[in-house]
Design an enzyme around this catalytic site. Structure first.
Site, PDB file in Angstrom:
ATOM      1  CB  CYS A  99     -16.497  -0.054  -3.190  1.00 56.94           C
ATOM      2  SG  CYS A  99     -15.500   1.218  -2.392  1.00 56.94           S
ATOM      3  CG  ASP A 134     -10.377  -2.636  -3.294  1.00 57.30           C
ATOM      4  OD1 ASP A 134     -11.129  -1.926  -3.984  1.00 57.30           O
ATOM      5  OD2 ASP A 134     -10.665  -3.024  -2.150  1.00 57.30           O
ATOM      6  CG  ASP A 191      -2.114   0.961   1.028  1.00 60.69           C
ATOM      7  OD1 ASP A 191      -3.196   0.474   0.653  1.00 60.69           O
ATOM      8  OD2 ASP A 191      -1.948   2.181   1.213  1.00 60.69           O
TER       9      ASP A 191
END
Length: 389
Positions: free
Chosen positions: A337, A284, A246
């Site tokens: 999302c 993601d 990340d």
């Protein structure tokens, strides 16, 4: 706390949130300072605040304003409850309604007000979802369902939870998912959770992971790992060599403990520490989160056109970085999302015209926000080469 005192606390919290403070930060600060409030009080105030934020425009129209008092008043009217029972001025309750408040009549609502959507955003949602736009926006006005991902035998996990008073039922379309139908607030203190039998993860996100082809021994990179939910779900499916990365390593702080609880082996690579290429790279991507606005409703009102443009540029950059880590025959799985095509389908041709030129794109999948899960998107791009994944 009395119901009136809970309403007053929600009003104060909403005033701070409307002024620009993050909802979670406001509620956490209030919970720490309100030592008189029990767990039931804190949960009730949180529910009031989040319900008002989900319906901020329609509640404001019904309440005759945009501050916390108007939102709670409007929320009561939308639900058919009498405001007079809470706005009494007695003890810590909100002061009685003024003549203007009592006489307010809600006029005709615009579509954006009725659907609780920012004006500028409604055309984008309609362009993205077509006839599914209105059902999606209406779903985002309601509380989200809590889902768990079962590790191993789903029925055994459900039985273990039931022994602790947590009732679930299996998701009809996602083989790993359990819908929590009673005592969701007990999950993280439960023995079942502590033993790693279940993890909190939305059903749509679980479905996306189940869509990915896996076989033992694949080298997998979770490029935007955050708390590591995708990496853990991948590890639960197959014996893989998984690396979590990340841009902000602090987001991965809890991942070692979560992996240990789940019995998963996940290596952590901080920025600058990645090496080699991978059979599967999962992205993601940071996004508007519009498919999850039931859970973070204040994010809906903070999003701006400029912020959305910034996110789209960031997504394109991240895809380019991640694509460089895919070995020949490997696969890039791009997820968000978000409900918006600008963050989803539109990213694919940009990638195929640039960092993924010559790659194959599989038909993308969308999950709409409803009782079966949040809004979610998955696109898979396959790099030419031997032994495709």
């Amino acid at each position: 706390m009395t119901p009136g005192a809970r309403a007053a606390a929600a009003i104060a919290a909403l005033d701070a949130i409307v002024a620009g403070a993050p909802a979670e930060q406001v509620l956490t600060r209030w919970g720490r300072s309100a030592r008189y409030a029990g767990s039931g009080d804190r949960a009730a105030v949180r529910d009031l605040v989040y319900d008002a934020l989900r319906k901020r425009r329609s509640a404001g129209a019904a309440g005759g304003g945009s501050d916390g008092r108007a939102l709670i008043l409007g929320l009561l009217r939308l639900s058919g409850d009498s405001a007079g029972t809470l706005f009494t001025g007695e003890g810590h309750a909100p002061s009685p309604l003024t003549a203007e408040e009592a006489g307010h009549q809600t006029g005709p609502l615009t579509d954006a007000e009725r659907l609780d959507c920012p004006d500028w955003l409604l055309p984008l949602v309609r362009d993205s979802l077509g006839i599914a736009a209105e059902p999606a926006l209406l779903a985002l006005r309601e509380r989200a369902t809590v889902f768990l991902r079962a590790r191993g035998d789903r029925a055994a996990a459900a039985a273990s939870l039931a022994d602790e008073g947590i009732a679930t039922r299996p998701h009809p379309n996602v083989s790993t998912a359990l819908e929590v139908i009673a005592n969701a607030r007990k999950i993280q203190s439960s023995e079942s959770y502590g033993k790693g039998l279940v993890e909190l993860q939305d059903a749509s996100s679980q479905g996306a992971i189940l869509d990915l082809p896996l076989r033992p021994g694949l080298r997998v990179l979770d490029y935007c790992a955050g708390g590591g939910g995708k990496a853990l779900a991948l590890a639960a499916r197959e014996r893989l060599e998984i690396v979590a990365h990340d841009a902000d390593p602090r987001r991965m702080a809890d991942l070692p403990d979560r992996a240990a609880r789940a019995g998963a082996e996940i290596a952590i690579a901080r920025p600058g520490e990645l090496s080699g290429d991978f059979d599967l790279v999962v992205v993601d991507a940071p996004c508007s989160g519009s498919g999850t606005w039931r859970r973070t409703p204040d994010a809906k009102w903070r999003l701006t056109p400029d912020r959305l443009d910034d996110l789209c540029r960031l997504q394109r950059r991240i895809v380019a970085e991640a694509a460089a880590r895919v070995r020949p025959g490997g696969r890039l799985a791009y997820m968000t999302c978000s409900l918006l095509s600008t963050e989803n389908e539109d990213i694919v041709p940009h990638a195929l015209a640039g960092p993924c030129a010559g790659w194959d794109a599989l038909p993308p999948r969308r999950w709409q926000p409803d009782g079966a899960g949040d809004g979610f998107f998955l696109a898979q791009l396959v790099r030419p080469g031997a032994a495709p994944v």
